[in-house]
Design a protein around this motif. Structure first.
Motif, mmCIF file in Angstrom:
data_model
loop_
_atom_site.group_PDB
_atom_site.id
_atom_site.type_symbol
_atom_site.label_atom_id
_atom_site.label_comp_id
_atom_site.label_asym_id
_atom_site.label_seq_id
_atom_site.Cartn_x
_atom_site.Cartn_y
_atom_site.Cartn_z
ATOM 1 N N ALA A 250 26.353 18.493 -59.957
ATOM 2 C CA ALA A 250 25.512 18.903 -58.835
ATOM 3 C C ALA A 250 24.053 18.884 -59.260
ATOM 4 N N GLU A 251 23.177 19.121 -58.300
ATOM 5 C CA GLU A 251 21.758 19.298 -58.589
ATOM 6 C C GLU A 251 21.434 20.772 -58.393
ATOM 7 N N ALA A 252 20.912 21.407 -59.411
ATOM 8 C CA ALA A 252 20.606 22.838 -59.334
ATOM 9 C C ALA A 252 19.176 23.092 -59.793
ATOM 10 N N LYS A 253 18.528 24.061 -59.150
ATOM 11 C CA LYS A 253 17.146 24.380 -59.503
ATOM 12 C C LYS A 253 16.868 25.857 -59.237
ATOM 13 N N LEU A 254 16.229 26.508 -60.180
ATOM 14 C CA LEU A 254 15.768 27.880 -59.979
ATOM 15 C C LEU A 254 14.455 27.815 -59.204
ATOM 16 N N MET B 19 30.888 28.756 -57.114
ATOM 17 C CA MET B 19 30.187 28.204 -58.272
ATOM 18 C C MET B 19 29.190 29.204 -58.840
ATOM 19 N N LEU B 20 28.410 29.809 -57.970
ATOM 20 C CA LEU B 20 27.385 30.743 -58.430
ATOM 21 C C LEU B 20 27.998 32.033 -58.971
ATOM 22 N N LYS B 21 29.080 32.478 -58.347
ATOM 23 C CA LYS B 21 29.753 33.671 -58.857
ATOM 24 C C LYS B 21 30.338 33.412 -60.241
ATOM 25 N N SER B 22 30.817 32.186 -60.468
ATOM 26 C CA SER B 22 31.455 31.869 -61.744
ATOM 27 C C SER B 22 30.473 31.884 -62.908
ATOM 28 N N VAL B 23 29.177 31.702 -62.612
ATOM 29 C CA VAL B 23 28.181 31.771 -63.687
ATOM 30 C C VAL B 23 27.512 33.146 -63.727
ATOM 31 N N GLY B 24 28.081 34.111 -63.002
ATOM 32 C CA GLY B 24 27.609 35.491 -63.084
ATOM 33 C C GLY B 24 26.528 35.873 -62.109
ATOM 34 N N HIS B 25 26.355 35.072 -61.028
ATOM 35 C CA HIS B 25 25.290 35.371 -60.077
ATOM 36 C C HIS B 25 25.816 35.272 -58.641
ATOM 37 N N PRO B 26 26.497 36.330 -58.168
ATOM 38 C CA PRO B 26 27.058 36.319 -56.818
ATOM 39 C C PRO B 26 25.992 36.080 -55.744
ATOM 40 N N GLU C 142 22.156 24.540 -66.026
ATOM 41 C CA GLU C 142 22.753 23.319 -66.581
ATOM 42 C C GLU C 142 24.266 23.297 -66.359
ATOM 43 N N ALA C 143 24.899 24.455 -66.440
ATOM 44 C CA ALA C 143 26.345 24.531 -66.198
ATOM 45 C C ALA C 143 26.679 24.136 -64.762
ATOM 46 N N LEU C 144 25.867 24.598 -63.817
ATOM 47 C CA LEU C 144 26.061 24.226 -62.419
ATOM 48 C C LEU C 144 25.914 22.722 -62.233
ATOM 49 N N GLU C 145 24.960 22.145 -62.940
ATOM 50 C CA GLU C 145 24.709 20.710 -62.810
ATOM 51 C C GLU C 145 25.834 19.877 -63.420
ATOM 52 N N GLU C 146 26.406 20.362 -64.503
ATOM 53 C CA GLU C 146 27.450 19.606 -65.196
ATOM 54 C C GLU C 146 28.806 19.732 -64.520
ATOM 55 N N GLY C 147 29.030 20.829 -63.796
ATOM 56 C CA GLY C 147 30.316 21.069 -63.152
ATOM 57 C C GLY C 147 30.913 22.383 -63.609
ATOM 58 N N ILE C 148 31.542 23.086 -62.684
ATOM 59 C CA ILE C 148 32.124 24.403 -62.945
ATOM 60 C C ILE C 148 33.641 24.316 -62.765
ATOM 61 N N LYS C 149 34.377 24.945 -63.661
ATOM 62 C CA LYS C 149 35.827 24.980 -63.533
ATOM 63 C C LYS C 149 36.224 26.119 -62.604
ATOM 64 N N LEU C 150 36.755 25.765 -61.436
ATOM 65 C CA LEU C 150 37.234 26.743 -60.472
ATOM 66 C C LEU C 150 38.764 26.715 -60.456
ATOM 67 N N PRO D 10 19.359 33.562 -63.077
ATOM 68 C CA PRO D 10 20.076 32.590 -63.905
ATOM 69 C C PRO D 10 19.148 31.997 -64.972
ATOM 70 N N ASN D 11 19.639 31.912 -66.203
ATOM 71 C CA ASN D 11 18.851 31.253 -67.244
ATOM 72 C C ASN D 11 19.128 29.745 -67.210
ATOM 73 N N GLN D 12 18.448 29.020 -68.081
ATOM 74 C CA GLN D 12 18.550 27.563 -68.046
ATOM 75 C C GLN D 12 19.968 27.083 -68.328
ATOM 76 N N SER D 13 20.688 27.786 -69.199
ATOM 77 C CA SER D 13 22.056 27.354 -69.503
ATOM 78 C C SER D 13 22.967 27.479 -68.292
ATOM 79 N N LYS D 14 22.721 28.496 -67.446
ATOM 80 C CA LYS D 14 23.511 28.648 -66.222
ATOM 81 C C LYS D 14 23.194 27.518 -65.236
#
Length: 244
Positions: free
Chosen positions: A163-167, A192-199, A147-155, A141-145
């Motif tokens: 949320a709090e997310a960290k690589l 959430m992780l699948k929605s940003v392209g990282h199953p 940040e998307a997890l932290e801001e909220g994901i539309k499911l 995941p890149n930084q934008s992914k």
């Protein structure tokens, strides 16, 4: 003398609020008489209390912290006779139940108790108990992914809360991500992780509120200390102060 719904909760029947529904439905007897009035007080040492015709006994409240392995389902009973988390704590004599759920292929921290009120407080979606997961995911995941997890994901069932997310680490073709949420939707972390392209390939819960897995091997369990219970009870106190 104590309120009837409190005694029912302490006997592991249900939370106080669910016990109130059972009382008003006419399913409770005290000394042979059906009781439907909320606020009824009883003496647990003298009165005979029955729910659906079965006498209840007040159990000692216990709190068990389990490091759940993969391959076990989070339920008390399974009609298909699959392995459940109860198989791992067979020498716990009290009728405990899991607080929330972990998927069959997810391992990690699971709390079990017979304290219905605490279960209600810790699992209610509006009460905001933090849960931290460590996930191994496909790709990096890149930084934008992040940040998307932290801001909220539309499911499909709506936007997730911030949320709090960290690589945590980058591997050859996968990564390790830490994700802390306070909701409890079904398969939420995986979705959430699948929605940003990282199953998710592997998932473990490592923290639940103030609890973690320090010193607990996979498949092992221990009873909470008094100080740990006291810390969890602060959540219950907050809930009671809001709802009463």
């Amino acid at each position: 003398m104590e309120r009837l719904q409190k005694i029912m909760s302490q006997a592991g029947i249900a939370s106080r609020r669910k016990s109130e529904e059972i009382i008003t439905a006419g399913r409770v007897e005290v000394n042979g008489k059906v009781v439907t009035e909320l606020g009824t007080k009883v003496n647990p040492n003298e009165d005979i209390i029955k729910v659906d015709g079965q006498k209840i006994e007040r159990e000692k409240l216990v709190y068990v912290l389990l490091n759940k392995p993969k391959g076990y389902i989070t339920t008390v009973d399974d009609p298909r006779n699959r392995r459940t988390v109860m198989d791992l704590i067979q020498d716990v004599s009290q009728a405990v139940h899991p607080v929330g759920r972990l998927d069959k292929d997810t391992e990690g921290l699971l709390l079990l108790t017979n304290d219905g009120d605490l279960t209600y407080a810790l699992t209610h979606p509006s009460h905001g108990v933090d849960k931290t997961y460590i996930a191994t995911v496909k790709g990096i995941p890149n930084q934008s992914k992040i940040e998307a997890l932290e801001e909220g994901i539309k499911l499909k069932d709506g936007w997730t809360a911030p949320a709090e997310a960290k690589l945590v680490a980058e591997l050859a073709d996968e990564a390790i991500v830490s994700l802390t949420i306070h909701e409890g939707r079904k398969h939420q972390v995986k979705r959430m992780l699948k929605s940003v392209g990282h199953p998710v390939e592997d998932l473990k819960r490592v923290k639940f509120g103030s609890l973690d897995l320090t010193g607990l091997s996979v498949g092992g369990y221990r009873y909470l200390t008094n100080s740990e219970v006291k810390e969890l009870k602060k959540v219950e106190d907050r809930v009671n102060s809001v709802e009463n």
